[in-house]
Design a protein around this motif. Structure first.
Motif, PDB file in Angstrom:
ATOM      1  N   ARG A 243      -8.428  -3.772   8.280  1.00 35.43           N
ATOM      2  CA  ARG A 243      -8.793  -3.747   6.868  1.00 35.43           C
ATOM      3  C   ARG A 243      -7.595  -4.164   6.018  1.00 35.43           C
ATOM      4  NH1 ARG A 243      -9.969   0.844   4.396  1.00 35.43           N
ATOM      5  NH2 ARG A 243     -11.368  -0.203   2.934  1.00 35.43           N
ATOM      6  N   ARG A 244      -7.900  -4.850   4.913  1.00 34.93           N
ATOM      7  CA  ARG A 244      -6.851  -5.321   4.012  1.00 34.93           C
ATOM      8  C   ARG A 244      -7.303  -5.152   2.565  1.00 34.93           C
ATOM      9  NH1 ARG A 244      -6.192 -11.176   6.868  1.00 34.93           N
ATOM     10  NH2 ARG A 244      -5.010 -10.581   8.730  1.00 34.93           N
ATOM     11  N   ARG A 245      -6.326  -5.009   1.706  1.00 31.17           N
ATOM     12  CA  ARG A 245      -6.579  -5.045   0.263  1.00 31.17           C
ATOM     13  C   ARG A 245      -5.821  -6.244  -0.305  1.00 31.17           C
ATOM     14  NH1 ARG A 245      -4.587  -0.365  -1.347  1.00 31.17           N
ATOM     15  NH2 ARG A 245      -6.577   0.737  -1.524  1.00 31.17           N
TER      16      ARG A 245
ATOM     17  N   LEU B  48      -4.775  -1.673   5.267  1.00 35.94           N
ATOM     18  CA  LEU B  48      -5.462  -0.428   4.931  1.00 35.94           C
ATOM     19  C   LEU B  48      -5.918   0.281   6.201  1.00 35.94           C
ATOM     20  CD1 LEU B  48      -7.799  -1.532   1.978  1.00 35.94           C
ATOM     21  CD2 LEU B  48      -5.620  -0.325   1.808  1.00 35.94           C
TER      22      LEU B  48
ATOM     23  N   GLU C 152     -11.235  -5.732  -1.217  1.00 36.65           N
ATOM     24  CA  GLU C 152     -11.007  -5.067   0.060  1.00 36.65           C
ATOM     25  C   GLU C 152     -11.922  -5.697   1.102  1.00 36.65           C
ATOM     26  OE1 GLU C 152     -11.109  -0.821  -0.096  1.00 36.65           O
ATOM     27  OE2 GLU C 152      -9.591  -0.707  -1.695  1.00 36.65           O
TER      28      GLU C 152
END
Length: 473
Positions: free
Chosen positions: A60-62, A75, A46
């Motif tokens: 935000r990214r996963r 995210l 993450e």
């Protein structure tokens, strides 16, 4: 300038990939850097990405990795906001994150709340954008495989290596420019800086990386990209800040598929052209859990009970129906969904036609002769009689259950959602003996009918197979 640097680096990678040489002439430090980035098989990461060049808010990214497959998912931030505009205000699509999967030369994309998804095919030399293995391994945004980033192709590349303050400095020079790596041998041979230079030696762009140990592996913690040299006050382009990173955990899946981004049977799948503004190519297709199939095959297999509608699809259809109170069509959809389940197909009224369609497709698939077809129909009739006997015994229970479904459909709000979920469980319990006859009697008895030659013929691919289809099981 940044676009020029990116194009230069891409040209160098393509040139390197065209080499036919067999001996790896790269410095050992560069080969060790590639090995460091290939040291994990699975990962869950993450991060926060901030695009300073365009003045965008942090996103935000996963990222998940499983072998050569990887996914990217948007995210929500610390305030629960998924997307923001340039002024930082929450924008549209807050409950509809975009998910993407890079798998076997294709990129699948799906917005979580939509009943449609798309995919496009990649050329063999296409960059692997946002692959975590390439984070900080190039002089710009993550792209390319680890082999590409470390010039494993070797064509028309001059390599040199020096030592500066304990770092191995490797320079890869080609006619159109050079890429230089500063590699830290004390941190699993990961790079802490990568820079791209033009033919005349001008520094075009560079990446600076702070490393941290996550479990057993060193991996980037913060990655900064600059136009030109940071030491000379160059503009900050973007920043990747790793929040959490886990590698090779037992709970990680060994492979990823479209189902991991919400594409299960029922979700419509459209091939698009990524070089023509995602223009549609061909007809709508579907994912059956293992491969891409045509709409015709999908409908036939659903009708025959060979393929089940996926739980994500059913959830989305129900949500849409619940958002449209008062519509008779939506009420019928909700009633129908109450009989959907993983282990069977059809309601007490429709399962007979499902079984008949399944038997008909079985006869056609294996080209059963007249005698075999007669036995198949006798098996079907025997199973239908068993099912009819059960339904006759439970007729009052089923009638009462369907009345409860109608009453729940007529109720609004969250109370209806909870009640329908409860009733779905009851529907599955009522239909379990019917499903058992289908799965444990009808199907295995039919499977005994085809000869080995008939099975081998059925397994051979046909020339009229739909685009993207593979050999059946």
């Amino acid at each position: 300038m940044f676009a020029l640097a990116a194009n230069l680096f891409a040209a160098m990678l393509i040139s390197a990939a065209q080499s036919n040489e067999q001996v790896d002439r790269r410095p050992r430090a560069l080969m060790a850097m590639q090995q460091a980035r290939e040291a994990f098989v699975t990962a869950a990461i993450e991060l926060t990405y901030t695009d300073h060049a365009r003045g965008l808010m942090p996103a935000r990214r996963r990222h998940r990795v499983a072998g050569a497959d990887y996914t990217v998912e948007a995210l929500p931030d610390s305030e629960g906001v998924l997307y923001r505009d340039l002024e930082g205000r929450p924008s549209a699509n807050q409950d509809n994150p975009l998910l993407a999967l890079n798998q076997e030369g294709k990129v699948f994309r799906h917005e979580a709340q939509r009943l449609e998804a798309d995919y496009f095919s990649l050329a063999p030399d296409s960059p692997r954008f946002l692959d975590p293995r390439s984070f900080g391994a190039g002089p710009g945004n993550p792209s390319g495989s680890t082999a590409d980033c470390t010039f494993a192709g070797r064509s028309r590349v001059a390599f040199s290596e020096t030592i500066e303050n304990g770092l191995h400095v490797v320079t890869c020079t080609q006619p159109q420019g050079a890429t230089r790596f500063w590699i830290d041998p004390e941190k699993d041979w990961n790079p802490v800086r990568v820079a791209a230079y033009s033919e005349d030696g001008t520094l075009l762009t560079e990446t600076r990386t702070t490393l941290q140990k996550f479990g057993r592996l060193w991996f980037p913690k913060r990655i900064e990209t600059y136009y030109g040299s940071r030491d000379e006050g160059a503009a900050l382009v973007d920043v990747i800040e790793i929040e959490t990173a886990e590698f090779d955990r037992p709970e990680h899946p060994p492979r990823l598929s479209p189902a991991d981004i919400g594409i299960d049977p029922g979700i419509r799948l459209q091939q698009v052209d990524d070089k023509k503004h995602l223009a549609p190519i061909g007809d709508v297709q579907f994912w059956d859990g293992e491969r891409i199939i045509s709409k015709r095959e999908f409908n036939e297999r659903i009708t025959a009970g060979e393929l089940r509608l996926g739980p994500r699809y059913l959830e989305l259809v129900e949500r849409q129906a619940l958002c449209s109170p008062g519509s008779s069509g939506d009420k019928e959809t909700l009633r129908r969904l109450q009989w959907s389940r993983d282990s069977g197909a059809g309601s007490p009224e429709s399962f007979i036609s499902v079984w008949e369609a399944y038997t008909g497709r079985f006869i056609a698939r294996y080209a059963l002769d007249e005698a075999q077809s007669g036995r198949a129909k006798s098996i079907l009739q025997s199973c239908q009689e068993q099912a009819a006997s059960y339904l006759n015994r439970r007729k009052q229970d089923i009638t009462a259950h369907e009345k409860e479904i109608d009453e729940a459909v007529a109720v609004g709000g969250e109370q209806r959602t909870a009640r329908l979920k409860e009733l779905r469980t009851n529907s599955a319990a009522l239909m379990k003996p019917i499903d058992d006859i289908f799965n444990e009697s009808l199907k295995p008895r039919l499977e005994k009918l085809p000869t080995r030659a008939q099975r081998e013929a059925a397994e051979r691919p046909t020339t009229s197979a739909p685009a993207g289809a593979k050999k059946g099981k």
